[in-house]
Write a protein that holds these residues in place. Sequence first.
Motif, PDB file in Angstrom:
ATOM      1  N   VAL A   1       0.840  -1.205   0.000  1.00  0.00           N
ATOM      2  CA  VAL A   1       0.000   0.000   0.000  1.00  0.00           C
ATOM      3  C   VAL A   1       0.876   1.256   0.000  1.00  0.00           C
ATOM      4  O   VAL A   1       0.568   2.234  -0.692  1.00  0.00           O
ATOM      5  N   ALA A   2       1.983   1.221   0.735  1.00  0.00           N
ATOM      6  CA  ALA A   2       2.897   2.375   0.714  1.00  0.00           C
ATOM      7  C   ALA A   2       3.414   2.604  -0.708  1.00  0.00           C
ATOM      8  O   ALA A   2       3.617   3.741  -1.130  1.00  0.00           O
ATOM      9  N   SER A   3       3.596   1.522  -1.466  1.00  0.00           N
ATOM     10  CA  SER A   3       4.122   1.633  -2.833  1.00  0.00           C
ATOM     11  C   SER A   3       3.194   2.399  -3.765  1.00  0.00           C
ATOM     12  O   SER A   3       3.649   2.970  -4.757  1.00  0.00           O
ATOM     13  N   VAL A   4       1.907   2.393  -3.457  1.00  0.00           N
ATOM     14  CA  VAL A   4       0.944   3.028  -4.359  1.00  0.00           C
ATOM     15  C   VAL A   4       1.237   4.530  -4.480  1.00  0.00           C
ATOM     16  O   VAL A   4       1.060   5.118  -5.546  1.00  0.00           O
ATOM     17  N   SER A   5       1.701   5.144  -3.392  1.00  0.00           N
ATOM     18  CA  SER A   5       2.076   6.563  -3.534  1.00  0.00           C
ATOM     19  C   SER A   5       3.594   6.718  -3.637  1.00  0.00           C
ATOM     20  O   SER A   5       4.133   7.787  -3.381  1.00  0.00           O
ATOM     21  N   LEU A   6       4.256   5.632  -3.998  1.00  0.00           N
ATOM     22  CA  LEU A   6       5.650   5.590  -4.440  1.00  0.00           C
ATOM     23  C   LEU A   6       6.687   5.770  -3.352  1.00  0.00           C
ATOM     24  O   LEU A   6       7.399   4.847  -3.043  1.00  0.00           O
ATOM     25  N   SER A   7       6.800   6.951  -2.744  1.00  0.00           N
ATOM     26  CA  SER A   7       7.735   7.039  -1.625  1.00  0.00           C
ATOM     27  C   SER A   7       7.447   8.281  -0.817  1.00  0.00           C
ATOM     28  O   SER A   7       6.905   9.250  -1.326  1.00  0.00           O
ATOM     29  N   PRO A   8       7.824   8.231   0.478  1.00  0.00           N
ATOM     30  CA  PRO A   8       7.748   9.467   1.260  1.00  0.00           C
ATOM     31  C   PRO A   8       8.762  10.460   0.701  1.00  0.00           C
ATOM     32  O   PRO A   8       9.697  10.075   0.002  1.00  0.00           O
ATOM     33  N   ASN A   9       8.574  11.746   1.002  1.00  0.00           N
ATOM     34  CA  ASN A   9       9.485  12.744   0.454  1.00  0.00           C
ATOM     35  C   ASN A   9      10.893  12.514   1.017  1.00  0.00           C
ATOM     36  O   ASN A   9      11.079  12.227   2.194  1.00  0.00           O
TER      37      ASN A   9
END
Lengths: 507, 507
Positions: B346-354
């Motif tokens: 699920v974290a991968s869906v928004s690719l990465s934290p800044n």
Amino acid sequence: MPPPKPLDHESVNENVKKVAYAVRGELYLRASELQKEGKKIIFTNVGNPHALGQKPLTFPRQVVALCQAPFLLDDPNVGLVFPADAIGRAKHYLSLTSGGLGAYSDSRGLPGIRKEVADFIERRDGYPSNPDLIFLTDGASKGVMQILNTIIRNEKDGILVPVPQYPLYSAAISLYGGSLVPYYLEEEANWGLDVNNLRHSVAQARSKGITVRAMVIINPGNPTGQCLSEANLRDLLKFCFQENLALLADEVYQQNIYQDERPFISARKLLLDMGSPLSREVQLVSFHTVSKGYWGECGQRGGYFEMTNLPPEKGSSCMDMTKQGPLERGSHQVSGNKTVDEIYKVASVSLSPNVPGQIFLGLMVNPPKPGDISYLKFTAESKGILDSLRRRARIMTDGFNSCRNVVCNFTEGAMYSFPQIRLPPKAVEAAKRAGKVPDVFYCLKLLEATGISTVPGSGFGQKEGVFHLRTTILPAEEDMPAIMASFKKFNDEFMEQYEDYRGYSRM
Amino acid sequence: MPPPKPLDHESVNENVKKVAYAVRGELYLRASELQKEGKKIIFTNVGNPHALGQKPLTFPRQVVALCQAPFLLDDPNVGLVFPADAIGRAKHYLSLTSGGLGAYSDSRGLPGIRKEVADFIERRDGYPSNPDLIFLTDGASKGVMQILNTIIRNEKDGILVPVPQYPLYSAAISLYGGSLVPYYLEEEANWGLDVNNLRHSVAQARSKGITVRAMVIINPGNPTGQCLSEANLRDLLKFCFQENLALLADEVYQQNIYQDERPFISARKLLLDMGSPLSREVQLVSFHTVSKGYWGECGQRGGYFEMTNLPPEKGSSCMDMTKQGPLERGSHQVSGNKTVDEIYKVASVSLSPNVPGQIFLGLMVNPPKPGDISYLKFTAESKGILDSLRRRARIMTDGFNSCRNVVCNFTEGAMYSFPQIRLPPKAVEAAKRAGKVPDVFYCLKLLEATGISTVPGSGFGQKEGVFHLRTTILPAEEDMPAIMASFKKFNDEFMEQYEDYRGYSRM
């Protein structure tokens, strides 16, 4: 047996389990493993230009570095390492914050930067844009997720999504418990869109009791790389009007155009061009980001969405979308529109998007101007990247089309190539025996043989029995001929191995 | 009547509408309005230190500025404006990335920084920590939301949340469609926790058909400012074990301690101290951030969560939480634990934290050491902020306790004061006539009279008929006496106006 614990796998939210996200799925994980074992991997699975060696543009980095280190602005030596216009812009952005980059901004983003975005949209489209309907986000993905979470109520709510699609959409729709309603893009028509397919998809969904409530377009296309024609865009806007659909326009690749015949046209411009009733009725949310374009500042996580036709409710002062005026403000109404206020409220729960990413966005929509000290350098750097991307799009398309059983549309825009791989029946059978989807089987073999890490077409959706892979066009231009030669050698040997007199899986 | 459109308010997801978030609610919006009208506002509604004038720590800003401008590392003049250890650290962090700050990182965050976090946790707790169970996030709020989204399946899933609570929890539980199960903190026992209250809350929830699956603690407390005692922590860990609850430990204020009697103890340390079976059974997720502590880098959006007792499944190699070893890696299993893999997906869906926020986090857990060039300056800046916060906590508590009908526990930690305001019955009646919750009525009047922007206690939850407000202790120390005098003048006049011989609303 003790009962499962709250964080044991069998206890986890089923919607979380249903999420699939192939861009960082099996292929990516296997590539990461091989890399750890010492193999050289060419990561073309994610549009991540800097990871493949693209250098950041100098001017925006200078400005943000200065914003991070505001004490430098008083340093007598600052002029030795930073140009005066970067210093000026850093002061400008710091003046828009209360407390610099270390302070939470308004949850919609800094008002001054939302104004810069609105001005950019107005220059681009020829129609004013209202900063109160622009929200800055930690990248476009977060914005897409928030809008889908706002729209989707339950599994009877359907979202029309192109197939092939970028799996953010399928993943988010699963996570929020809605229904993905696919519509097929026409590979033979350069990945264009056929309104008859749309009608068919909506009718099929209805027959299952699903109410289609929104439609996603990705323009330029991901993974398909096409630019939608003006005729296509007109058709789909009319369709949204007729079917009462909100349009979610993923336009994050609007800067990445590699041909001159079909320029990017924003859904918003065309909608407003089409006049009443459409221009006043169709609800539209448009997305953009600093991650894509030729800036490629993915790690900074800066994006925005802009909402069109979410006007003040009755009882508020009327807002004409073609004029930019002050909005009515009640005790809980900051935008004059209750839906916008709900979105604002939910954005507030995680306080604010990251502030450095907001400044990158401001810089992207308001770059150096002729006469600025940094203008020539900025322009040269920009042109260098875009020209090279254009050449790489051509090298890659031609390379794929030179391979046995591979056909590939030209990458008109975005940063991907999506060749069709015509897998021989024997290869499909071998994949089945290995327990793999055929294109996953092919891509894994490609990875092991060449180190090229792609994403199988099945991760994006494709017609039954048709196979693809997606690769970015981002490897360094000088490496491109060798990469394409390596691909061709693998592919042609693979086809040799699996082909027989019976022909291909699909002609 | 035409049917509602997809983004009209009546169409919006009901869970979105149910979300309430008082920290940026009515009071904040009114304060923003007054500010626009030219009134001087003291924003004490959000813990946002830099917005109230706190200067950023120099060393971490130097390092991140250099990471943003890597071309400076080759500039012969760089040593004129940056110290050598900042240059060294910037090179260190850039070496951990592939493509600098402009590239997406792994969706869990950069491995090298997760390792720095694990080392910090080991130094703090005396037990090794596994970087594969640490995820970096865009601030702690995003992590909390992701974990709640993983746990909550439907409205029958309950989450125990302290009352008063930080409204992130109530908001996220509404958004994900779960049930908030409140447990009351004891104001008379310095906002401590009584296990009998917990049992009572769980029993009540069960009687409504709700399965309580997790418990939230905020330590040090928000809005309540207490540090949980070791005895309290032991009791609640046992309770989680007995009731099969995952513990979510919001420990974002662990650096903010303003007394010496009750130091911060992490839930994880105590859990592992308590030995088997608890230390191997209780599932724990702990949250931390660069926004709080004395760094106050809110706008950078950097946080992490660490998971304890999510071991590899049967069939994977066994992982002992007290040792740090390599994890089994199957084709889809990167952590050896399927739940961790779901969270990763699920974290991968928004690719990465800044990425800049990740570097701030690395710097926070791995600050300059004795002997480093920047050590003395860094230490002096840190001590200056923490000592001042300690004094401000005292000034504010004493100030509130000097006011008529106001009683206030000492702020032992975090960055808030949460005085009880004993509203006279006439004030409660006046509020009702004005259509306002009594504490909202009081806080609005306070805002109009003094410009002090607080959050009413009802935004956090409080016992029936008891009223509070929350303010941060963050205004500049030199302004504090005037602010407290202004508060006292308003409060005492308010009480004078509404008090009569019948006494207070609550003794």
